[in-house]
Motif scaffolding. Structure first.
Motif, PDB file in Angstrom:
ATOM      1  N   GLU A 687      51.348 -60.936  64.906  1.00  0.00           N
ATOM      2  CA  GLU A 687      52.031 -60.013  65.798  1.00  0.00           C
ATOM      3  C   GLU A 687      52.887 -60.731  66.832  1.00  0.00           C
ATOM      4  OE1 GLU A 687      49.162 -57.505  67.572  1.00  0.00           O
ATOM      5  OE2 GLU A 687      48.556 -56.530  65.699  1.00  0.00           O
ATOM      6  N   GLU A 721      54.469 -55.127  58.954  1.00  0.00           N
ATOM      7  CA  GLU A 721      55.565 -54.886  59.886  1.00  0.00           C
ATOM      8  C   GLU A 721      56.695 -55.898  59.740  1.00  0.00           C
ATOM      9  OE1 GLU A 721      55.668 -52.235  61.716  1.00  0.00           O
ATOM     10  OE2 GLU A 721      53.724 -51.636  60.929  1.00  0.00           O
ATOM     11  N   SER A 722      56.481 -56.942  58.986  1.00  0.00           N
ATOM     12  CA  SER A 722      57.517 -57.959  58.778  1.00  0.00           C
ATOM     13  C   SER A 722      57.661 -58.197  57.284  1.00  0.00           C
ATOM     14  CB  SER A 722      57.117 -59.257  59.485  1.00  0.00           C
ATOM     15  OG  SER A 722      55.911 -59.756  58.949  1.00  0.00           O
TER      16      SER A 722
END
Length: 757
Positions: A687, A721-722
């Motif tokens: 994160e 998320e990536s």
């Protein structure tokens, strides 16, 4: 009209590769063409009309201007249309990806003339993602288009199929220079091919009215890297040449660093991570999460402080020199009296330096003569002692020869006696047998005669026994005398050799001393002319360098005296004012230095707090992830006692199966534990990573099945998320529809990629 169209096409084709920086270099020529060129063309056209059409000059001039303007207008209109078409084609990507074979066929190669510079700025958005990877003649890939998607991309396949080559290709295209797969980049070209190309296709769609890569107006941005087997490597961005610095600057803005193993972890990189020093681990983490600016601010503050310290030292030196100059001008009138004394002193010193050189050589010659005398005396003593030793040696050698002769005679005598003793024993035995025989036959006369002979034999045996004892005693005495004689002989022999060796050394030393004396005498002969000019002898013990330094100093003082100008008072006043200004400046610099030190300490505190907060956040996730695989651990800052951030580093401590956490390194944990620890740490910083693209090769190396499944589940949860790329040769039983799966196979030496729907 046809010529204008042709000119327009030529200008259009050249305009695609034009560089505004090149235009600036020839701006005078362009200005001359659009001013003087227009005027000259109009005049030439007017002259041709005047001569050919037989019209008046004013009408001909007007005709020439119209002709020039008409031609230029048509060319300009065509160029404008073609330029707009070119922009439209570029934005719509009408020009397709050129096949590598066509490039090779045309003899395509890196040259600055064909590939004009293309300037890229740093990325300003993190929404970029890699859509597709195109490999041509790269390692085991002949041609492959590999689609990628946002989120988790899983690449699976057997060992040796070419999985790791995909990640290696991405890293090379992003700017990685050194690779583990080949000592040179050209080693990565497929065997038999002349050129390889790696192309990264990035999504460049607008987000909030801005494109991730602002220099490109297209929906996709293509970055290609070319590798030729002749050692030429280069990059192209949307078919335009760019440099390594521009590639690095572009992706640095997005946080993508192919050399940072926390962002892109290649095969066997986990072991390299375990071998890294704590300082290297901490710098990797700072760069990966975008904390480098904190360290850079500390470094900048230290540089400014060092600059202030250097300035303070310079001002101190200037103050010292200004003070000296001020005193110099203050005492200028006293130096008039010094000139004569200094001139006289310089003349004396010049004579002294000559005599110092002569005395030095004379002293050296005297020492050499003394040494030569000592060596000769030692040589004579050595020769005398050697003669005595040789006489003694000859005497002891004669004693040894006599001993040999006497001992040999005694030995032969002993041998003769022992033989006689044996013969007598045999005779005695024979007589006793005859005595028994004759006694049995009753021949008493013969028995008596044999008894008489036996008595004689016994008497002779006693005599022989005594003689043998005496000879053996004599031989024992010889043996005892031999030891002392031999020791003396050996000692004198050794002494002779030592004396001979000393003699050779002395003779060598004498020859060397004579050569040195010849050299010194030659130098004295060379100094003879200077000696005659030096006058009366000056006895001095000073060195030549010391006198020459004083001569230079005296000369400098004389030169410094020079002619006293009329502006002496004004100059002295100016120096006094300068001295005061330097003092004030010194006070300001000292104050700035104190502030700079405070700033440095403050920035260190900010850096340390940021790193501490970062590690606290990481530890929360790190410990939670480790707990999922029945392990414990923490990440902590070390070596912070001296306050120097260059010495501070990052250490990981992990413990498995209920054991307390211990230092994570290459030698303590097993292979599976090392992999699980690194993956747990990578997952804990996901994160916080700045890079939108992450990759790990063989994330499950040496892991047991349970830990592999748990780590994979955590990766699915934390890497959505990536854009993430995972490579594994293992079969995973956990299936998630959000994971984009690619399978790599190698058939007949060619790797291919298949997308699992």
């Amino acid at each position: 009209m046809l010529s204008s169209r042709g000119i327009a096409i030529i200008v259009f084709d050249g305009g695609l590769d034009i560089d505004i920086r090149q235009l600036r270099k020839i701006q005078r020529s362009i200005l001359s063409l659009v001013t003087n060129g227009v005027l000259m063309a109009a005049i030439l056209a007017a002259g041709a009309a005047y001569l050919l059409l037989k019209i008046t000059f004013d009408i001909a001039l007007l005709f020439g201007v119209f002709i020039d303007l008409g031609i230029r207008s048509m060319v300009w209109w065509d160029i404008t249309i073609c330029s707009r078409c070119a922009r439209l084609m570029s934005s719509l990507k009408i020009w397709k990806f050129a096949p590598l074979k066509s490039l090779t066929a045309r003899g395509y190669m890196y040259t600055s003339a064909k590939m004009p510079p293309f300037t890229l700025k740093e990325g300003t958005s993190t929404s970029i993602w890699l859509k597709e990877l195109i490999l041509e003649n790269f390692m085991s890939y002949e041609y492959a288009r590999i689609p990628l998607k946002p989120g988790l991309n899983l690449i699976s396949g057997p060992n040796g199929a070419g999985k790791s080559s995909i990640l290696l290709a991405i890293s090379v295209a992003l700017g990685q220079i050194y690779t583990e797969r080949g000592r040179r980049l050209r080693d990565l070209i497929r065997r038999g091919a002349e050129i390889a190309r790696i192309t990264l296709v990035f999504d460049n769609k607008e987000t909030n009215g801005r494109r991730p890569i602002s220099v490109s107006d297209a929906e996709t941005f293509m970055l290609s890297r070319y590798l030729r087997n002749d050692g030429h490597y280069w990059w192209e961005a949307d078919y335009r040449q760019i440099s390594y610095e521009e590639v690095n600057r572009l992706f640095k803005g997005f946080g993508i660093d192919p050399n940072n193993m926390l962002i892109i972890m290649h095969q066997n990189t986990m072991e390299q991570f375990s071998l890294m020093s704590p300082q290297e681990k901490l710098k990797l983490l700072e760069e990966a999460v975008g904390f480098s600016s904190y360290r850079e601010k500390v470094v900048d503050a230290r540089k400014r402080l060092e600059a202030l310290i250097s300035e303070d030292e310079s001002i101190s030196q200037l103050l010292g020199r200004a003070k000296e100059s001020l005193g110099y001008w203050k005492e200028m009138h006293e130096r008039y009296l010094q000139r004569a004394a200094l001139e006289e002193r310089r003349g004396w010193l010049k004579r002294e330096v000559v005599w110092a050189r002569i005395i030095k050589q004379e002293t050296a010659l005297q020492k050499l003569e003394e040494q030569l005398t000592l060596k000769k005396d030692a040589l004579e003593s050595n020769v005398a002692e050697m003669n005595v030793t040789q006489e003694e040696l000859r005497a002891w050698r004669d004693r040894l020869d006599a001993w040999k002769t006497n001992s040999k005679e005694s030995f032969f005598e002993l041998l003769h006696l022992e033989k006689e003793e044996i013969a007598l024993e045999k005779l005695t035995e024979h007589l006793r047998e005859n005595e028994l025989l004759f006694h049995t036959l009753g021949k008493h006369d013969e028995v008596d005669r044999i008894k008489a002979r036996l008595e004689e034999a016994d008497k002779r045996r006693e005599e022989l026994t005594e003689e043998i004892r005496e000879v053996r005693s004599k031989l024992g005495a010889f043996e005892r005398s031999l030891e002392s004689t031999l020791d003396s002989y050996i000692s004198y022999r050794v002494k002779e050799e030592v004396l001979r060796f000393k003699k050779e050394l002395l003779e060598t030393d004498i020859k060397a001393l004579k050569r040195e004396m010849e050299t010194v005498n030659q130098k004295l002969m060379e100094l003879q002319p200077l000696k005659e000019r030096a006058g009366e002898r000056i006895e001095t013990e000073r060195k030549q360098s010391e006198i020459e330094n004083e001569i230079s100093l005296v000369g400098a003082k004389i030169e410094a005296l020079g002619k006293i100008p009329e502006e002496t008072e004004e100059i002295y006043s100016n120096y006094a004012k300068l001295f005061e200004e330097l003092q004030e400046r010194s006070k300001i610099v000292v104050a700035n230095k104190r502030e700079g030190l405070k700033e440095l300490e403050a920035r260190k505190k900010v850096w340390r707090k940021a790193i501490t907060d970062l590690l606290d956040s990481i530890n929360s996730s790190f410990q939670q992830i480790l707990a999922g695989i029945s392990a414990t651990g923490l990440a902590r800052l070390v070596n912070g006692e001296d306050g120097e951030i260059e010495n501070e580093g990052l250490e990981l401590h992990v413990g498995f199966r209920g054991s307390p956490p211990v230092l994570f390194d290459y030698y303590t944990q097993s292979g599976g534990e090392k992999t699980a620890s690194v993956m747990a740490f990578l997952l804990s910083i996901q994160e916080m990573l700045k890079s939108p693209f992450r990759a790990v090769d063989e994330f499950d190396l040496h892991m047991d099945p349970r830990n592999r499944e748990e780590i994979y589940k955590m990766m699915i949860a934390s890497m959505q998320e990536s854009e993430s790329l995972l490579i594994t040769p293992s079969q995973l039983t956990v299936i998630d529809p959000s994971v984009h799966i690619l399978v790599v196979q190698k058939v007949y030496g060619k790797s291919s990629v298949r997308e699992v729907k």
